[in-house]
Write a protein that holds these residues in place. Structure first.
Motif, short mmCIF file in Angstrom:
data_model
loop_
_atom_site.label_atom_id
_atom_site.label_comp_id
_atom_site.label_asym_id
_atom_site.label_seq_id
_atom_site.Cartn_x
_atom_site.Cartn_y
_atom_site.Cartn_z
N GLU A 113 0.83 -1.20 0.00
CA GLU A 113 0.00 0.00 0.00
C GLU A 113 0.87 1.26 0.00
OE1 GLU A 113 -3.72 1.85 2.60
OE2 GLU A 113 -2.57 0.12 3.35
N ASN A 114 0.47 2.25 -0.82
CA ASN A 114 1.02 3.61 -0.73
C ASN A 114 -0.14 4.58 -0.85
OD1 ASN A 114 0.44 3.76 -3.46
ND2 ASN A 114 2.58 3.71 -4.14
N GLU A 115 0.19 5.88 -0.97
CA GLU A 115 -0.89 6.88 -0.97
C GLU A 115 -1.74 6.82 -2.22
OE1 GLU A 115 2.95 9.18 -2.04
OE2 GLU A 115 2.32 7.52 -0.75
N LEU A 116 -1.28 6.06 -3.23
CA LEU A 116 -2.04 5.99 -4.48
C LEU A 116 -2.91 4.74 -4.59
CD1 LEU A 116 0.74 7.21 -6.95
CD2 LEU A 116 -1.12 8.53 -5.92
N GLY A 117 -2.73 3.82 -3.68
CA GLY A 117 -3.56 2.63 -3.76
C GLY A 117 -3.05 1.46 -2.92
N ARG A 118 -3.70 0.36 -3.12
CA ARG A 118 -3.41 -0.83 -2.31
C ARG A 118 -3.65 -2.08 -3.15
NH1 ARG A 118 -6.52 -2.33 3.36
NH2 ARG A 118 -5.52 -4.34 3.73
N SER A 119 -2.81 -3.09 -2.95
CA SER A 119 -2.97 -4.36 -3.65
C SER A 119 -2.55 -5.49 -2.71
CB SER A 119 -2.12 -4.37 -4.92
OG SER A 119 -2.37 -5.53 -5.68
N SER A 120 -3.01 -6.70 -3.00
CA SER A 120 -2.70 -7.82 -2.10
C SER A 120 -2.54 -9.11 -2.89
CB SER A 120 -3.80 -7.99 -1.05
OG SER A 120 -5.02 -8.35 -1.64
N ALA A 121 -1.90 -10.09 -2.26
CA ALA A 121 -1.72 -11.43 -2.83
C ALA A 121 -1.66 -12.42 -1.67
CB ALA A 121 -0.46 -11.50 -3.67
N ASN A 122 -2.03 -13.66 -1.95
CA ASN A 122 -2.07 -14.67 -0.89
C ASN A 122 -1.28 -15.91 -1.28
OD1 ASN A 122 -4.40 -15.25 -2.76
ND2 ASN A 122 -4.50 -17.06 -1.44
N ILE A 123 -0.94 -16.72 -0.28
CA ILE A 123 -0.24 -17.98 -0.48
C ILE A 123 -0.70 -18.96 0.58
CG2 ILE A 123 1.73 -17.32 0.97
CD1 ILE A 123 3.51 -18.90 -0.99
N SER A 124 -0.80 -20.22 0.21
CA SER A 124 -1.24 -21.27 1.14
C SER A 124 -0.03 -22.05 1.63
CB SER A 124 -2.25 -22.19 0.47
OG SER A 124 -2.70 -23.17 1.37
#
Length: 298
Positions: A113-124
């Motif tokens: 995340e920064n001031e322009l947006g947010r993104s995510s990813a996952n792992i099992s």
């Protein structure tokens, strides 16, 4: 489209003006202009696990999250539990699981995340481990009677899944294999200690279970009959033996008396006593005759 207009007076003095897509907006200075147009929200992060491959219980595992972003992204690690609850773990690019446990298995995800947006990813993450101490259950529950059917079930937490083997006490060869062990038409001989062994590629564990078999209805009836016969026959047997013993003792007594009479009759003393008795009888008879004569003459 970026266009450079004439020199304009900005807050910091005269400088070139950078026109933005919105014609009513602009930023002063080429540096500010380039910074604006090269800024970017975090791209979807990439997540890696080290070391790669199978994750065994007790080992150390590092999760790494990275994302292309300008300005640089801030990272946060979370774990999603089985009940869908989210646990915040770390605010670093890397998250280390030292001496990982079976309970650490699950879904992990990071956010960039920064001031322009947010993104995510996952792992099992899946942790492999040796079987935990097994537990044994009995079906049906309650007292196990002779003639019934019973199923023993062995369960152990293991990854990969465990294979099960059953042993009976004092027997070298396995009694059965598989998670369930069924005994039909059970008898008293089936009672005793049983051992369930759970095994996978990482190890083995076992547990002992004592199986107690109660007497069935037919056996109970036989016991009742036996007890009844004992209660009835024992007094009869005692009375019979006592009667026979009494008769035997009486017969022995009569025989002894007869023997004594015979011995007494055959002894010389008995002859003297008999002769004396006869003499006494003769004298009494003579006295009686003499008395009668006197009476007649008188």
């Amino acid at each position: 489209m970026v266009s450079i207009d004439e020199m304009v007076q900005c807050e910091n003095g005269w400088n070139s003006r950078c026109r933005l897509p919105d014609p009513l907006n602009y930023v002063c200075g080429m540096e500010s202009c380039l910074e604006y147009y090269t800024s970017d929200a975090p791209k979807p992060p990439s997540v890696s696990v080290s070391p790669s491959g199978e994750i065994m219980e007790g080992s150390s595992v590092t999760l790494t999250c990275s994302s292309d972003a300008n300005p640089a992204a801030n990272y946060t690690w979370y774990k999603r539990s089985g009940d869908k609850q989210v646990q915040r773990l770390s605010e670093e690019t890397q998250f280390v699981l030292s001496s990982i446990r079976s309970s650490d298995s699950g879904e992990y995800y990071c956010t960039a995340e920064n001031e322009l947006g947010r993104s995510s990813a996952n792992i099992s993450i899946t942790v492999t481990y040796a079987p935990k101490p097994p537990s044994v259950s009995v079906s049906p529950s309650g007292e196990i009677m002779e003639g019934s059917s019973v199923t023993l079930t062995c369960s152990s937490d293991a990854n990969p899944a465990a294979h099960y083997t059953w042993y009976k006490e004092d027997e070298d060869s396995p009694t059965a294999s598989g998670q369930n062990f069924t005994i039909t038409d059970i008898t008293a001989e089936h009672g005793g200690k049983y051992q369930c062994e759970a095994q996978n590629t990482h190890g083995r564990r076992n547990t002992t279970f004592h199986l107690t078999v109660g007497a069935g209805k037919s056996v109970i009836i036989m016991h009742i009959i036996r007890c009844t016969l004992v209660v009835v026959l024992v007094p009869v047997l005692v009375w019979t033996l006592w009667t026979r013993m009494k008769k035997t003792l009486s017969l022995k007594s009569e025989v002894n008396e007869a023997v004594e009479m015979i011995e007494l009759h055959n002894s010389p003393e008995y002859d003297d006593i008999d002769a004396a008795a006869q003499t006494e009888d003769t004298e009494e008879q003579e006295d009686l005759v003499l008395s009668l004569r006197c009476t007649v003459i008188g």
